[in-house]
Write an enzyme that holds these catalytic residues in place. Structure first.
Site, PDB file in Angstrom:
ATOM      1  CE  LYS A  81      -4.272   1.083   2.905  1.00 55.64           C
ATOM      2  NZ  LYS A  81      -4.577   1.358   3.949  1.00 55.64           N
ATOM      3  CB  SER A 156      -8.570   3.514   2.326  1.00 60.94           C
ATOM      4  OG  SER A 156      -7.416   2.776   3.771  1.00 60.94           O
ATOM      5  CB  SER A 180      -8.337   0.445   5.555  1.00 64.52           C
ATOM      6  OG  SER A 180      -9.073   1.931   5.554  1.00 64.52           O
TER       7      SER A 180
END
Ligand code: GLN
Length: 489
Positions: A81, A156, A180
């Site tokens: 990420k 997210s 997330s």
């Protein structure tokens, strides 16, 4: 239609590497090719690391030829990420304010992956600074759900979830502050695990809400997740909240046996009001599979659940407003052009650099921490946080694992909730409590509702990752929901 093929699981790639059927260079090329052919429409990545990855793959192949493989993930392509730093690489957090930032160091989790020989192929898209549930709040544009390109992948960590679901990589890292990892895993039909707070070092993870943030893993199945988690977990003196305990062998614990376990179903989570009926049906059916395999099932209660979302959004925004004060145009990234003075420089750097959702949270968080409101909001939220943690302690006296839906609904349409932040926040109802209590949670695919994947969430007590991954693995031995592949890419 793209002609590239989705990559199989880490376990299958490992077998092919060990049998000499494939090299790491070939697997890495296949990953880069898959990204090249589908990521234009998926937008799971904010940047590829093609040359670096090719070099790392060649080094891995050389080690294997010499019989010096570093670990069972040596040579396996993995994505990270884009809120985890890696030396010499950009880290954007999907924010304009970090435009031009290149990290001078590598964070612990990414460093451990590299030390185990994993090949980092690219950085994945996210909601700006990990604030959101849809990966639409990104300066790079929204990631799309590989099951339906008109839908959000969740967030997210939507880029990591979509990249694994679409078979660009067999595994990826994400971060989970209030869901997330688990929520996008559920919406994209892959496994996502958020470990106990403190199991994986946060050193080198860009802070959103420091008392809630935790790095975890996306994978296709529980045995892959066990390998990846084992590689990144462990004590780190550079993170003062890191737990000083040895890391168990998560893979060895996956015996397939669940007959010694009691599964608790929290009464407050199984209400039909506001929850998709297809989601509840799939979750109940999954619990029935575990029951048929010998687990006992009983009802438990988490009475403060109705306060969880409000408590989370008070604490998370308070911590975010403090953590994001450092982006001032001086220390990191992008500064506004031609400011007329110091205040103008701060003001324009931040107003041009941050997106709307991040600004909303900085304002909310500043408000709840301000002198006149601190007691009414922030202190009260910390007290309720204690009650939520106590709810779990009570429940885990009666059961080993708690089973719930990961989300009240399946993947929603792009744009459906961006105009209504409260509706977006309410979707986090089943995930935020685990972060507030610091306990681990995993989401695993357990079927579909109207053609879209449904996630089963399993929660455990502190450091119960072995048990969670054992149950997830046992379930996957008995079912094939994790084999379902998205059709839109
Ligand atoms: N959806 C939650 C939020 O918007 C959780 C985000 C996260 O876990 N990073 O804050």
């Amino acid at each position: 239609m793209p002609d590239s093929r989705p990559l199989p699981s880490v376990g299958e790639l490992r077998r092919a590497l060990d049998a000499g059927e494939l090299s790491s260079v070939e697997i890495t090329e296949a990953s880069l090719e898959r990204a090249e052919s589908i990521d234009g429409s998926l937008r799971a990545f904010t940047g590829m690391r093609s040359e670096g990855a090719r070099g790392d793959a060649a080094a891995s192949d050389a080690r294997r030829v010499e019989g010096k493989g570093l670990s069972s993930i040596d040579g396996i392509p993995v994505a990270i990420k884009d809120n985890m730093v890696m030396e010499g690489e950009p880290t954007t957090c999907a924010s304009r304010i970090l435009e031009g930032f290149v990290s001078p160091y590598t964070g612990t989790a990414v460093g451990k992956l590299r030390a185990a020989g994993a090949v980092i192929v690219g950085r994945t898209n996210l909601d700006e600074f990990a604030m959101g549930s849809s990966t639409e709040h990104s300066c790079f544009g929204a990631t799309r759900n590989p099951w339906d390109l008109d839908r959000a992948p969740g967030g997210s960590s939507g880029g990591s979830a979509a990249a694994v679901a679409a078979g660009i990589v067999p595994a990826a890292l994400g971060s989970d502050t209030g869901g997330s990892i688990r929520q996008p895993a559920a919406h994209c039909g892959v496994l996502g695990i958020k470990p106990t707070y403190g199991l994986v070092s946060r050193w080198g993870l860009v802070a959103f809400a420091s008392s809630l943030d935790q790095i975890g893993v996306f994978a296709r199945d529980a045995s892959d997740a066990a390998l990846l988690l084992g590689a990144i977990a462990g004590h780190d003196e550079r993170d003062s909240t890191s737990i000083p305990e040895p890391v168990p062998d998560y893979r060895a614990a996956q015996t397939g046996d669940v007959s010694d376990l009691v599964i608790g179903l929290p009464r407050e989570y199984f209400v039909s009001d506001g929850v998709d009926a297809g989601v509840l049906d799939a979750v109940r059916a999954a619990v029935a599979v575990l029951e048929a395999a010998g687990a006992k099932v009983r009802e438990v209660s988490l009475p403060h659940t109705r306060y969880a979302v409000a408590t989370y959004y008070l604490i998370a925004t308070a911590e975010a407003s403090s953590n994001l004060a450092r982006y001032d145009g001086v220390r990191y990234g992008r500064r506004a052009d031609d400011p007329s003075g110091l205040s103008d420089m701060y003001h324009r750097t931040r107003s041009e650099g941050f997106g709307d959702e991040v600004k909303r949270r900085i304002m909310l968080g500043t408000y709840v921490l301000s002198a006149g409101y601190y007691d009414a909001y922030y202190r009260k939220a910390q007290q309720v946080r204690g009650l939520l943690a106590r709810d779990f302690q009570g429940a885990f006296r009666l059961c080993d694992v708690i089973a719930t839906p990961t989300c009240p609904e399946t993947a929603f349409r792009l744009g459906e909730k961006t105009g209504d932040p409260l509706a977006m926040y309410l979707g986090d109802i089943y995930t935020v409590s685990a972060n507030l209590a610091g306990i681990p949670g995993v989401s695993i695919p357990c079927g579909q509702s109207s053609g879209l994947p449904v996630g089963l969430q399993l929660l455990g007590g502190t450091l119960a990752e072995s048990t969670l991954l054992r149950v997830a693995d046992a379930y996957q031995r008995l079912t094939d929901h994790h084999e379902a592949r998205p059709t839109a890419v």
